[in-house]
Scaffold this active site. Structure first.
Site, mmCIF file in Angstrom:
data_model
loop_
_atom_site.group_PDB
_atom_site.id
_atom_site.type_symbol
_atom_site.label_atom_id
_atom_site.label_comp_id
_atom_site.label_asym_id
_atom_site.label_seq_id
_atom_site.Cartn_x
_atom_site.Cartn_y
_atom_site.Cartn_z
ATOM 1 N N GLU A 43 0.833 -1.204 0.000
ATOM 2 C CA GLU A 43 0.000 0.000 0.000
ATOM 3 C C GLU A 43 0.869 1.257 0.000
ATOM 4 O O GLU A 43 1.853 1.335 0.726
ATOM 5 C CB GLU A 43 -0.905 -0.032 1.239
ATOM 6 N N LYS A 80 -9.460 2.297 -3.276
ATOM 7 C CA LYS A 80 -9.880 1.669 -2.022
ATOM 8 C C LYS A 80 -11.261 2.169 -1.592
ATOM 9 O O LYS A 80 -11.501 3.372 -1.509
ATOM 10 C CB LYS A 80 -8.834 1.982 -0.949
ATOM 11 N N CYS A 132 -5.885 -3.272 1.650
ATOM 12 C CA CYS A 132 -5.754 -3.250 3.114
ATOM 13 C C CYS A 132 -7.096 -3.425 3.835
ATOM 14 O O CYS A 132 -7.637 -4.517 3.860
ATOM 15 C CB CYS A 132 -5.037 -1.967 3.550
#
Length: 280
Positions: free
Chosen positions: A44, A118, A155
């Site tokens: 990330e 994300k 994540c």
């Protein structure tokens, strides 16, 4: 003949500046290519520290356009040089006030295929992401690459099963999950959630975590990156919990069809009964 894809991931320590961090990942990619890898993914916001441990406007300086920013242009050149597909997560600046936690997907010839943003943005101690990022708005794309059909889930997304399923329904064979997670918060979940998602959805997952401590907080990133197969089994060993590592594994893509025929989870889905899942 088996349909095998050699895939790679990198769990890295922060070097202190973007130039050396990107250069280090370039060298890992070249080594992966020398060892026959056809695809590689990074952690990330790989070209920066995990600045989200704090809320400071100075950290907007890490943001850049995608695909026209310097890092993605450099990754496109690297893909052309190595002949590998590259999954490159960065802090994206779309326009003033519009920032995303994003991963660019680049094909083996350097073609920019698109990006994933994300969806689920945490706001917790050590993970102050709502200060920086808007929620993703591009859905769950699956990219048809030289290494197969590839998706991305970033994540904190991994705690939400809906996106994993969307990627499976769109045909993903391999999903990269670049992350930055630390020992005291969710290490007991790290070896549970991605294998469970691989089983539930019948594909491979590359779970990538940072490693080490950085200057903007107390998070102790514990590495232990891995590939997991559609049966929920680790492909080879899990990476170190303290050292930087390039992980390269052979993925038997034919196993996906075998598992889906055996367990038949997609056949036995009941989308007609799931309407309540999306009610606010």
């Amino acid at each position: 003949m088996a349909n095998v894809v050699r895939a790679a991931l990198v769990q890295a320590t922060w070097t202190g500046d973007t130039e050396s961090m990107v250069a280090k990942h370039e060298e890992h990619a070249r080594e992966a290519a020398r060892r026959g890898a056809k695809i590689i993914g990074f952690q990330e916001v790989f070209n920066s520290p995990y600045f989200c441990q704090v809320e400071e406007p100075e950290h907007y300086r890490w943001a850049e356009p995608v695909p026209d920013g310097p890092t993605v242009r450099r990754m496109r050149a690297l893909a052309r040089e190595t002949g590998m597909v590259i999954v490159a997560p960065v802090f994206e600046a779309e326009q003033p006030g519009f920032y995303y936690n994003t991963a660019a997907v680049i094909d083996a010839d350097g073609t920019y295929l698109g990006k994933y943003r994300k969806h689920h943005i945490p706001q917790l101690k050590g993970f102050r992401e709502k200060f920086y990022f808007k929620p993703g708005n591009l859905g769950w794309p699956v990219f048809d690459t030289a290494a197969g059909k590839v998706g991305v889930y970033i994540c904190y997304d991994r705690h939400f099963p809906e996106g994993w399923r969307q990627l499976g329904l769109a045909g993903a064979q391999l999903v990269y999950n670049p992350s930055a997670t630390h020992r005291s918060l969710s290490s007991h979940l790290w070896r549970l959630e991605q294998p469970a998602a691989a089983v539930a959805n019948g594909y491979y997952i590359a779970a990538i975590n940072r490693v080490g401590q950085e200057e903007y907080g107390d998070n102790d990133f514990y590495g232990t990156s891995y590939f997991v197969d559609p049966r929920g089994q680790f492909v080879g060993d899990v990476a170190s919990d303290s050292q930087e590592e390039l992980v390269i594994r052979d993925l038997d893509i034919d196993l996906i069809e075998e598992v889906r025929q055996t367990w038949a989870f997609y056949r036995d889905r009941r989308p007609d009964a799931y309407e309540g899942l999306v009610q606010p």
